[in-house]
Design an enzyme around this catalytic site. Sequence first.
Site, short mmCIF file in Angstrom:
data_model
loop_
_atom_site.label_atom_id
_atom_site.label_comp_id
_atom_site.label_asym_id
_atom_site.label_seq_id
_atom_site.Cartn_x
_atom_site.Cartn_y
_atom_site.Cartn_z
CG ASP A 1 35.32 70.48 47.06
OD1 ASP A 1 36.35 70.08 47.62
OD2 ASP A 1 34.32 70.88 47.69
NE ARG B 1 39.42 66.28 49.02
CZ ARG B 1 38.73 67.41 48.85
NH1 ARG B 1 37.75 67.49 47.96
NH2 ARG B 1 39.02 68.49 49.54
CB VAL C 1 36.38 61.40 46.21
CG1 VAL C 1 36.97 62.38 47.19
CG2 VAL C 1 36.01 62.10 44.89
N GLY D 1 33.57 59.62 43.87
CA GLY D 1 32.77 60.42 42.93
C GLY D 1 31.32 60.48 43.39
CB ALA D 2 29.56 63.01 45.13
NE ARG E 1 24.72 66.90 48.45
CZ ARG E 1 25.08 68.18 48.32
NH1 ARG E 1 24.23 69.04 47.82
NH2 ARG E 1 26.27 68.59 48.68
P1 FAD Z 1 31.07 54.41 50.21
O1 FAD Z 1 31.18 53.54 49.00
O2 FAD Z 1 29.96 55.40 50.31
O3 FAD Z 1 31.06 53.53 51.49
C1 FAD Z 1 31.99 52.47 51.65
C2 FAD Z 1 32.06 52.04 53.09
O4 FAD Z 1 32.48 53.14 53.92
C3 FAD Z 1 30.74 51.59 53.67
O5 FAD Z 1 30.45 50.26 53.31
C4 FAD Z 1 31.01 51.78 55.16
O6 FAD Z 1 31.82 50.74 55.65
C5 FAD Z 1 31.83 53.08 55.19
N1 FAD Z 1 30.94 54.25 55.34
C6 FAD Z 1 30.61 55.14 54.40
N2 FAD Z 1 29.75 56.08 54.90
C7 FAD Z 1 29.53 55.74 56.18
C8 FAD Z 1 28.71 56.29 57.22
N3 FAD Z 1 27.94 57.36 57.05
N4 FAD Z 1 28.74 55.71 58.43
C9 FAD Z 1 29.50 54.61 58.63
N5 FAD Z 1 30.27 54.02 57.68
C10 FAD Z 1 30.28 54.58 56.47
N6 FAD Z 1 32.94 63.79 45.65
C11 FAD Z 1 33.09 64.49 44.50
O7 FAD Z 1 32.54 64.09 43.47
N7 FAD Z 1 33.83 65.65 44.48
C12 FAD Z 1 34.50 66.11 45.56
O8 FAD Z 1 35.18 67.14 45.49
C13 FAD Z 1 34.42 65.36 46.77
N8 FAD Z 1 35.09 65.75 47.88
C14 FAD Z 1 35.08 64.94 48.98
C15 FAD Z 1 35.88 65.25 50.07
C16 FAD Z 1 35.95 64.39 51.16
C17 FAD Z 1 36.86 64.71 52.31
C18 FAD Z 1 35.17 63.19 51.17
C19 FAD Z 1 35.23 62.23 52.31
C20 FAD Z 1 34.34 62.89 50.12
C21 FAD Z 1 34.27 63.74 49.02
N9 FAD Z 1 33.45 63.46 47.93
C22 FAD Z 1 33.58 64.20 46.78
C23 FAD Z 1 32.41 62.40 48.03
C24 FAD Z 1 32.87 61.06 47.47
O9 FAD Z 1 32.93 61.12 46.07
C25 FAD Z 1 31.91 59.91 47.87
O10 FAD Z 1 30.65 60.18 47.32
C26 FAD Z 1 31.73 59.72 49.35
O11 FAD Z 1 32.93 59.90 50.05
C27 FAD Z 1 31.23 58.28 49.63
O12 FAD Z 1 32.19 57.33 49.24
P2 FAD Z 1 33.12 56.53 50.27
O13 FAD Z 1 34.47 56.38 49.66
O14 FAD Z 1 33.16 57.23 51.58
O15 FAD Z 1 32.54 55.12 50.40
#
Ligand code: FAD
Length: 278
Positions: A107, A158, A160, A162-163, A260
């Site tokens: 990650d 992968r 993403v 960014g969280a 969270r």
């Molecule tokens: P968002 O911008 O949050 O959402 C976009 C759209 O997705 C929404 O409008 C909706 O249509 C749909 N959606 C999103 N969430 C939901 C929900 N709960 N229910 C229904 N629809 C929804 N971040 C890091 O910084 N480091 C990491 O190592 C990391 N690893 C990850 C590994 C995985 C497998 C995943 C999935 C995420 C990871 N993340 C990591 C988190 C990532 O950075 C994002 O913060 C997180 O995935 C939210 O972004 P999103 O692309 O899903 O879209």
Amino acid sequence: MIPPIASNFVAGKSAPQALDHVASLNDDGVNGILNLLGEHYEERPPADEDADAYVSLIEDIAGSGLDCCVSVKPSQIGLDVGDEVFVDNLERIVAAGDDHGVFVWVDMEDYTTTDVTLDAYERLVTEHDGGVGVCTQANLKRTPEDLERLAPLPGKVRLVKGAYAEPKSVSYKQKERVNEAYEDCLELMFERFEGGVAVGSHDPAMIDHARALHDEYGTEYEVQMLMGVREDAQRDLAAEGVPTWQYIPYGEKWFSYFYRRVRERKENALFAMRAVLS
Ligand code: FAD
């Protein structure tokens, strides 16, 4: 025991419970990425203990015959104690993965850790000729350059959004700008990454974009989503033939992770409330 609401997002406190969850997912064609919850250890012993737990998890996965890999956070295996502690522990985990044919993801945490994480990844993926993957974050301005560096390596990446709340000087803050950066990075990856692309997003627009790029470039891709988020979509993608992986947290430190997830989206809070009321 984990309360039923939290168990939508966390697979249990123990490895056997997490593996049971993977078995039921595999029945629906979805693969598992197991993450033992824990991060930011400031002393070496808990970091070593969690690295040991990953090594034994890898042995359990290999013995189970499940479609499953692991994903490790750098600060969970010692990055806050020292770079060399992180690298030693990651080396042990990757060696165990290599011995047992279990893929190891790394990650990505906040921007101050990007260089050391990518350096460790580059060395290990080269030494082991694959079997390791790393996460990159589209909200960081540096990421296209990092992707250029990672493209010729044998592992997987992968992408993403960014969280982490990063400073403005190094990251895009506006949602639209992050989405645009995500699409640009995907394009670069489909064009350059022969080993495939891992789309770590729940966003239907990003997944559609990946599908279109796959049609254009022919590069293989997989989708990765979190446990408890758009699970119907995960099953639909798997049924469509897109390799789909669910990121599954488990472990004693489940509460802060669950909290969270509930805080970050209204939908998750409503989902949890409905589960309490029904
Ligand atoms: P968002 O911008 O949050 O959402 C976009 C759209 O997705 C929404 O409008 C909706 O249509 C749909 N959606 C999103 N969430 C939901 C929900 N709960 N229910 C229904 N629809 C929804 N971040 C890091 O910084 N480091 C990491 O190592 C990391 N690893 C990850 C590994 C995985 C497998 C995943 C999935 C995420 C990871 N993340 C990591 C988190 C990532 O950075 C994002 O913060 C997180 O995935 C939210 O972004 P999103 O692309 O899903 O879209």
